[in-house]
Scaffold this motif. Structure first.
Motif, mmCIF file in Angstrom:
data_model
loop_
_atom_site.group_PDB
_atom_site.id
_atom_site.type_symbol
_atom_site.label_atom_id
_atom_site.label_comp_id
_atom_site.label_asym_id
_atom_site.label_seq_id
_atom_site.Cartn_x
_atom_site.Cartn_y
_atom_site.Cartn_z
ATOM 1 N N GLU A 29 41.207 42.164 36.567
ATOM 2 C CA GLU A 29 39.868 41.576 36.590
ATOM 3 C C GLU A 29 39.638 40.988 37.972
ATOM 4 N N PRO A 30 38.468 40.947 38.492
ATOM 5 C CA PRO A 30 37.192 41.419 37.973
ATOM 6 C C PRO A 30 36.920 42.893 38.254
ATOM 7 N N LEU A 31 37.879 43.578 38.884
ATOM 8 C CA LEU A 31 37.699 44.993 39.219
ATOM 9 C C LEU A 31 37.463 45.836 37.970
ATOM 10 N N HIS A 32 38.145 45.507 36.891
ATOM 11 C CA HIS A 32 37.969 46.231 35.630
ATOM 12 C C HIS A 32 36.530 46.134 35.128
ATOM 13 N N SER A 33 36.017 44.933 35.042
ATOM 14 C CA SER A 33 34.650 44.724 34.532
ATOM 15 C C SER A 33 33.601 45.378 35.420
ATOM 16 N N GLU A 34 33.788 45.256 36.711
ATOM 17 C CA GLU A 34 32.836 45.838 37.657
ATOM 18 C C GLU A 34 32.834 47.364 37.555
ATOM 19 N N THR A 35 34.020 47.954 37.390
ATOM 20 C CA THR A 35 34.130 49.407 37.256
ATOM 21 C C THR A 35 33.440 49.878 35.981
ATOM 22 N N CYS A 36 33.680 49.173 34.888
ATOM 23 C CA CYS A 36 33.037 49.546 33.619
ATOM 24 C C CYS A 36 31.518 49.465 33.714
ATOM 25 N N ALA A 37 31.011 48.495 34.426
ATOM 26 C CA ALA A 37 29.559 48.320 34.532
ATOM 27 C C ALA A 37 28.915 49.323 35.485
ATOM 28 N N LEU A 38 29.493 49.493 36.672
ATOM 29 C CA LEU A 38 28.841 50.306 37.696
ATOM 30 C C LEU A 38 29.133 51.799 37.590
ATOM 31 N N LEU A 39 30.271 52.161 36.991
ATOM 32 C CA LEU A 39 30.611 53.580 36.879
ATOM 33 C C LEU A 39 30.527 54.066 35.437
ATOM 34 N N ASP A 40 29.745 53.391 34.649
ATOM 35 C CA ASP A 40 29.452 53.809 33.280
ATOM 36 C C ASP A 40 28.640 55.105 33.335
ATOM 37 N N PRO A 41 28.931 56.074 32.452
ATOM 38 C CA PRO A 41 28.171 57.331 32.488
ATOM 39 C C PRO A 41 26.652 57.151 32.427
ATOM 40 N N ALA A 42 26.165 56.196 31.658
ATOM 41 C CA ALA A 42 24.716 55.984 31.578
ATOM 42 C C ALA A 42 24.154 55.506 32.925
ATOM 43 N N ALA A 43 24.891 54.617 33.594
ATOM 44 C CA ALA A 43 24.445 54.127 34.900
ATOM 45 C C ALA A 43 24.461 55.255 35.933
ATOM 46 N N LEU A 44 25.506 56.069 35.913
ATOM 47 C CA LEU A 44 25.591 57.183 36.851
ATOM 48 C C LEU A 44 24.533 58.241 36.572
ATOM 49 N N ALA A 45 24.211 58.466 35.311
ATOM 50 C CA ALA A 45 23.177 59.440 34.961
ATOM 51 C C ALA A 45 21.825 59.005 35.522
ATOM 52 N N GLY A 46 21.549 57.714 35.498
ATOM 53 C CA GLY A 46 20.307 57.210 36.075
ATOM 54 C C GLY A 46 20.237 57.443 37.572
#
Length: 100
Positions: A29-46
């Motif tokens: 942490e906080p790298l884990h949380s940031e990765t989950c938020a910013l590299l989430d498939p829905a975020a990347l699709a946008g």
């Protein structure tokens, strides 16, 4: 979740290719949380929806996200559509993996 990040392109396409395979659950942490938020498939699709055609000397980020029980999600995103915090995170992940 596993994320594979590969870069290509850049000035003449030379010397900028990097690759990292990241086991997200093993990140501190906080790298884990940031990765989950910013590299989430829905975020990347946008971001993919905003992607313009690739220009000369641009870096392209090839990101594959594999979530347990789901098909892999693959994205080819030019650096121009990635927000600063996402680019910083990708650099941090590439450095983190190279130091292991």
């Amino acid at each position: 979740m596993m994320i594979t990040i590969t870069t290509s392109g850049g000035i003449g396409g030379f010397g900028l290719a990097r690759k990292a395979e990241v086991a997200v659950d093993e990140l501190p942490e906080p790298l884990h949380s940031e990765t989950c938020a910013l590299l989430d498939p829905a975020a990347l699709a946008g971001l993919r929806a905003a992607a313009a055609p690739r220009g000369a000397d641009r870096i392209v980020y090839h990101i594959v996200v594999v979530e347990q029980g789901a098909a892999p999600s693959a994205f080819d995103l030019p650096e121009t559509v990635l927000p600063g915090p996402t680019l910083d995170l990708i650099d941090e992940l590439l450095d983190f993996v190279s130091k292991r």
